[in-house]
Motif scaffolding. Sequence first.
Motif, PDB file in Angstrom:
ATOM      1  N   TRP A   1      -7.634  -5.126 -28.520  1.00 52.45           N
ATOM      2  CA  TRP A   1      -8.355  -5.990 -27.875  1.00 52.45           C
ATOM      3  C   TRP A   1      -7.827  -7.014 -26.468  1.00 52.45           C
TER       4      TRP A   1
ATOM      5  N   PRO B   1     -10.723  -3.834 -32.482  1.00 56.35           N
ATOM      6  CA  PRO B   1     -11.343  -2.868 -31.745  1.00 56.35           C
ATOM      7  C   PRO B   1     -11.997  -2.463 -31.860  1.00 56.35           C
TER       8      PRO B   1
ATOM      9  N   LEU C   1      -8.823 -13.581 -30.394  1.00 57.12           N
ATOM     10  CA  LEU C   1      -8.714 -12.991 -31.490  1.00 57.12           C
ATOM     11  C   LEU C   1      -8.176 -13.517 -32.577  1.00 57.12           C
TER      12      LEU C   1
END
Length: 255
Positions: A208, A120, A192
């Motif tokens: 994330w 992230p 993701l």
Amino acid sequence: MPGPLFRPLPRPQAERTLFCLSFCGGGTAPFRAWADALPEDTELVLYCYPGREGCYSVPFARTWEQLVGGALAALAGIAARPYVLAGHSMGAWVAFDLAVRAARAGIAPPRGLVVSAAGPPDHPGDRDEPPHTRNTDEELLDWMFTVGQVADAVRDEPELRRMAVEVLRADLQAVEAYRYRPGELVGVPLQLLRGEDDDVDEEDLERWRRLTTGPFEATLLPGGHFYTPEVWSRLPGHMSVLHPVKPGGAPSRSS
């Protein structure tokens, strides 16, 4: 391939666009086969960073603002129809920042955001770990060979080795200047994708997740930073925004 946008399989009548951003030191070539893995209602559009391929004569972007600014200008030109943003490694951060900046620039937001093989942006980890601009040329080459970013045949070609390092260093200089601006979120579905052998951190999944106010999905796939060749060649098939799946936020496993 003149200009920064490349369409491997032009589909002017397509209903939507998959707009892809490459990894650090990369071009559009590794992504071109994805066109054949997309449904007919989706056109693949690849963005070429400065200093390579069709933009070879354009000076490298030396700052993050230059790198993302060029991509944002290109995005504005294709955003008239629905689009999904997807980025791999460094490209994941570029895609995220584009999604954030789109609203401020008066550009329609993406229908979804796919971030692949990246931690992230609000928690970049150890910036001293390879690849880094402080690494020697040989260290950078070793890293590229280890993760499968360049073919083994490049080892025997001094000019290809030089070019690979030059492009990588330019992109590293830009990405090392990137700083996440606290509080910036996206409001779209975020997926993701991570390789099972790519140093997957469960905390990264949660970080994330917190960067979107929309639905979140994490998918683990076979292989490392570039997955397996089979998975990479059909990676769009794992993008849930393009192929809607049963809603849920828990990590899924695909093969």
